[in-house]
Design an enzyme around this catalytic site. Structure first.
Site, PDB file in Angstrom:
ATOM      1  N   ASN A   9      79.757 102.443  60.737  1.00  0.00           N
ATOM      2  CA  ASN A   9      80.252 101.600  59.650  1.00  0.00           C
ATOM      3  C   ASN A   9      79.031 101.051  58.924  1.00  0.00           C
ATOM      4  OD1 ASN A   9      81.328  99.712  57.961  1.00  0.00           O
ATOM      5  ND2 ASN A   9      82.096  98.354  59.578  1.00  0.00           N
ATOM      6  N   LYS A  11      78.950  99.413  56.253  1.00  0.00           N
ATOM      7  CA  LYS A  11      79.220  98.161  55.526  1.00  0.00           C
ATOM      8  C   LYS A  11      78.672  98.282  54.099  1.00  0.00           C
ATOM      9  CE  LYS A  11      79.403  95.903  59.952  1.00  0.00           C
ATOM     10  NZ  LYS A  11      79.290  94.701  60.763  1.00  0.00           N
ATOM     11  N   HIS A  95      88.931  95.407  59.455  1.00  0.00           N
ATOM     12  CA  HIS A  95      87.654  94.951  60.004  1.00  0.00           C
ATOM     13  C   HIS A  95      87.571  93.426  59.919  1.00  0.00           C
ATOM     14  CE1 HIS A  95      83.394  94.272  60.555  1.00  0.00           C
ATOM     15  NE2 HIS A  95      83.363  95.446  61.159  1.00  0.00           N
ATOM     16  N   GLU A  97      85.317  91.498  59.060  1.00  0.00           N
ATOM     17  CA  GLU A  97      84.708  90.977  57.825  1.00  0.00           C
ATOM     18  C   GLU A  97      85.719  90.976  56.683  1.00  0.00           C
ATOM     19  OE1 GLU A  97      81.374  93.603  57.996  1.00  0.00           O
ATOM     20  OE2 GLU A  97      80.618  92.480  59.721  1.00  0.00           O
ATOM     21  N   GLU A 167      86.561  94.979  68.464  1.00  0.00           N
ATOM     22  CA  GLU A 167      85.301  94.401  68.005  1.00  0.00           C
ATOM     23  C   GLU A 167      85.357  92.884  68.152  1.00  0.00           C
ATOM     24  OE1 GLU A 167      83.196  97.407  65.219  1.00  0.00           O
ATOM     25  OE2 GLU A 167      84.229  95.914  64.002  1.00  0.00           O
ATOM     26  N   GLY A 173      76.933  91.978  64.738  1.00  0.00           N
ATOM     27  CA  GLY A 173      75.718  91.622  64.014  1.00  0.00           C
ATOM     28  C   GLY A 173      74.932  90.481  64.638  1.00  0.00           C
ATOM     29  N   SER A 213      77.268  95.096  68.090  1.00  0.00           N
ATOM     30  CA  SER A 213      75.890  95.214  68.574  1.00  0.00           C
ATOM     31  C   SER A 213      75.661  96.401  69.519  1.00  0.00           C
ATOM     32  CB  SER A 213      75.433  93.897  69.215  1.00  0.00           C
ATOM     33  OG  SER A 213      75.460  92.857  68.244  1.00  0.00           O
TER      34      SER A 213
HETATM   35  P1  13P Z   1      77.052  95.654  64.461  1.00  0.00           P
HETATM   36  O1  13P Z   1      76.914  96.968  65.218  1.00  0.00           O
HETATM   37  O2  13P Z   1      76.032  95.497  63.383  1.00  0.00           O
HETATM   38  O3  13P Z   1      77.159  94.491  65.395  1.00  0.00           O
HETATM   39  O4  13P Z   1      78.452  95.741  63.689  1.00  0.00           O
HETATM   40  C1  13P Z   1      79.590  96.113  64.381  1.00  0.00           C
HETATM   41  C2  13P Z   1      80.678  96.363  63.417  1.00  0.00           C
HETATM   42  O5  13P Z   1      81.159  95.465  62.757  1.00  0.00           O
HETATM   43  C3  13P Z   1      81.127  97.753  63.238  1.00  0.00           C
HETATM   44  O6  13P Z   1      82.288  97.810  62.490  1.00  0.00           O
END
Ligand code: 13P
Length: 249
Positions: A9, A11, A95, A97, A167, A173, A213
């Site tokens: 992903n 983003k 997601h 976010e 997640e 992150g 992560s």
């Molecule tokens: P990170 O791997 O940067 O923690 O993000 C995970 C994520 O949100 C994948 O969709």
């Protein structure tokens, strides 16, 4: 045996030129790797170039979001028909976010999941608790609420093409990964609930990925858990070497 899915992903990172550069470096690193399904999810503006760049390879491409209506006056949105038309095969839905910053709810995730299935896009449906929910012992309650609403109207036979991503929001992150045991427990909660509502065969077929992560250093321990069927990777998927290492955990 469920085939694992290792999905990137990206983003809101990478221009089309940067996305193309990634693919050029990444493909030789994963050539002939068919133990796992590999999926890249760039932003919408890079979908077409990435799809063209991976054509004929073992790498699939998905979007990071979509709307649930085929077409209409919905400024700024992308429809499942549009994703199909450019040969995207997957789509990330719900997601955290999107839930946190863009008003995504369990209801809209449900509508999007049904729309993705209708158009034969493979949904990657994200669920996960925030830190306060984990610390107050509400993880199971939150996961069950999210998954039950998301799956309203889904039938057992569709589960083989659905991917769930667990997640935990506190692990995204932040560099804090859920321990393999914590992830295993959350995945088992989700799979047991699918078994209860849609039957054991559906639960055995559905893939549940871990995200939060994931890095080359922790991928093996996570991927070796029996309930973990792959990874949804953010930060560590932006670099071709690092993501290839995760693919080949
Ligand atoms: P990170 O791997 O940067 O923690 O993000 C995970 C994520 O949100 C994948 O969709």
């Amino acid at each position: 045996m469920r085939k694992k899915v290792i999905a990137a992903n990206w983003k809101m990172y990478k221009t089309p030129a940067q996305a193309q550069e990634f693919v050029k470096a990444f493909l030789p690193l994963v050539a002939n790797h068919d133990r796992d399904e590999i999926v890249l999810c760039p932003s919408d503006t890079s979908l077409s170039v990435v799809i063209a760049a991976v054509a004929g390879t073992n790498v699939a491409v998905g979007a990071q979001n979509m709307y649930f209506v085929d077409e209409g006056a919905f400024t700024g949105e992308t429809s499942p028909v549009m994703l199909k038309a450019i040969s995207a095969t997957h789509v990330i839905l719900g997601h955290s976010e999107r839930r946190q910053y863009f008003g995504e709810t369990d209801e809209t995730v449900n509508k999007k999941l049904l729309a993705a299935l209708k158009h034969e896009l493979k949904p990657i449906v994200c669920v996960g608790e925030v830190l306060a929910e984990r610390e107050s012992g509400k993880t199971e309650e939150v996961l069950l609420r999210q998954i039950r609403k998301a799956f309203e109207g889904v039938v057992a036979g569709q589960c083989a093409s659905i991917v769930i991503a667990y997640e935990p929001v506190w692990a995204i992150g932040t560099g804090k990964t859920a321990t393999p045991e914590m992830a295993e427990e959350a995945h088992a909660i989700l799979r047991r609930d699918i078994a209860r509502t849609l039957g054991q065969e559906a639960a055995d077929a559905i893939r549940i990925l871990y995200g939060g992560s994931v890095k080359p250093e922790n991928a093996t321990a996570l991927m070796n858990q029996p309930e973990i069927d792959g990874a949804l990777v953010g930060g560590a998927s932006l670099d071709p070497q690092s993501f290839a290492k995760i693919v080949k955990y």
